[in-house]
Design a protein around this motif. Sequence first.
Motif, PDB file in Angstrom:
ATOM      1  N   GLY A  81      62.306  82.511 -35.074  1.00  0.00           N
ATOM      2  CA  GLY A  81      62.921  81.452 -34.537  1.00  0.00           C
ATOM      3  C   GLY A  81      62.427  80.542 -33.732  1.00  0.00           C
ATOM      4  N   LYS A  82      60.786  81.055 -33.476  1.00  0.00           N
ATOM      5  CA  LYS A  82      60.019  80.282 -32.435  1.00  0.00           C
ATOM      6  C   LYS A  82      58.670  79.857 -33.096  1.00  0.00           C
ATOM      7  CE  LYS A  82      61.507  82.622 -28.000  1.00  0.00           C
ATOM      8  NZ  LYS A  82      61.160  83.163 -26.974  1.00  0.00           N
ATOM      9  N   GLU A  83      58.127  78.809 -32.460  1.00  0.00           N
ATOM     10  CA  GLU A  83      56.889  78.498 -33.098  1.00  0.00           C
ATOM     11  C   GLU A  83      55.730  79.272 -32.696  1.00  0.00           C
ATOM     12  OE1 GLU A  83      57.575  73.615 -32.930  1.00  0.00           O
ATOM     13  OE2 GLU A  83      56.056  74.509 -31.663  1.00  0.00           O
ATOM     14  N   ARG A  84      54.665  79.520 -33.463  1.00  0.00           N
ATOM     15  CA  ARG A  84      53.645  80.227 -33.183  1.00  0.00           C
ATOM     16  C   ARG A  84      52.835  79.805 -31.969  1.00  0.00           C
ATOM     17  NH1 ARG A  84      49.370  79.989 -37.970  1.00  0.00           N
ATOM     18  NH2 ARG A  84      49.296  77.844 -37.095  1.00  0.00           N
ATOM     19  N   GLU A  85      52.375  80.582 -31.101  1.00  0.00           N
ATOM     20  CA  GLU A  85      52.107  80.283 -29.943  1.00  0.00           C
ATOM     21  C   GLU A  85      50.605  81.152 -29.640  1.00  0.00           C
ATOM     22  OE1 GLU A  85      54.716  81.444 -26.950  1.00  0.00           O
ATOM     23  OE2 GLU A  85      54.619  83.735 -27.319  1.00  0.00           O
TER      24      GLU A  85
ATOM     25  N   GLN B 286      53.867  84.856 -33.206  1.00  0.00           N
ATOM     26  CA  GLN B 286      55.361  84.021 -33.740  1.00  0.00           C
ATOM     27  C   GLN B 286      56.408  84.923 -33.679  1.00  0.00           C
ATOM     28  OE1 GLN B 286      54.961  81.733 -37.241  1.00  0.00           O
ATOM     29  NE2 GLN B 286      56.744  80.293 -36.684  1.00  0.00           N
TER      30      GLN B 286
ATOM     31  N   GLU C 117      60.135  90.693 -24.839  1.00  0.00           N
ATOM     32  CA  GLU C 117      59.587  89.214 -25.464  1.00  0.00           C
ATOM     33  C   GLU C 117      58.211  89.194 -26.004  1.00  0.00           C
ATOM     34  OE1 GLU C 117      60.674  90.435 -22.335  1.00  0.00           O
ATOM     35  OE2 GLU C 117      59.833  89.284 -20.728  1.00  0.00           O
TER      36      GLU C 117
ATOM     37  N   ALA D 152      56.856  90.177 -31.755  1.00  0.00           N
ATOM     38  CA  ALA D 152      56.658  89.013 -32.708  1.00  0.00           C
ATOM     39  C   ALA D 152      55.553  89.471 -33.829  1.00  0.00           C
ATOM     40  CB  ALA D 152      55.604  88.078 -31.770  1.00  0.00           C
TER      41      ALA D 152
END
Length: 122
Positions: free
Chosen positions: A42-46, A39, A89, A92
Amino acid sequence: QVQLVESGGGLVQAGDSLKLSCAASGRTFTGYSMAWFRQAPGKEREFVATISWSGGGTLYADYVEGRFTISRDNAKKTVYLHMNSLKPEDTAVYYCAARIGGITRSSRYDFWGLGTQVFVSS
């Protein structure tokens, strides 16, 4: 119950490699499929990767395919995520997860660790 503790995160530069570990403890590790999720702020867990109990089955997210490798050592009750050619990128918090049953890219895992931070600088 299975308790999961991740380690190995840190600050690296783009292009570097890093190996994350997830140590499991509890009644049993037998039969559990394991996975890594992440994660970013500001983003969802992926989903990142998953591996079957035997280690014979693995799945990867497209954005890590060919760069990351998931593996496990059942005798040590430990799952690893070998990350190569890291990119900014990939920054996380990385979470380890466990479930009884087959591998899946979904977040339907029964147990989760608290995560380990990976920061990749450009």
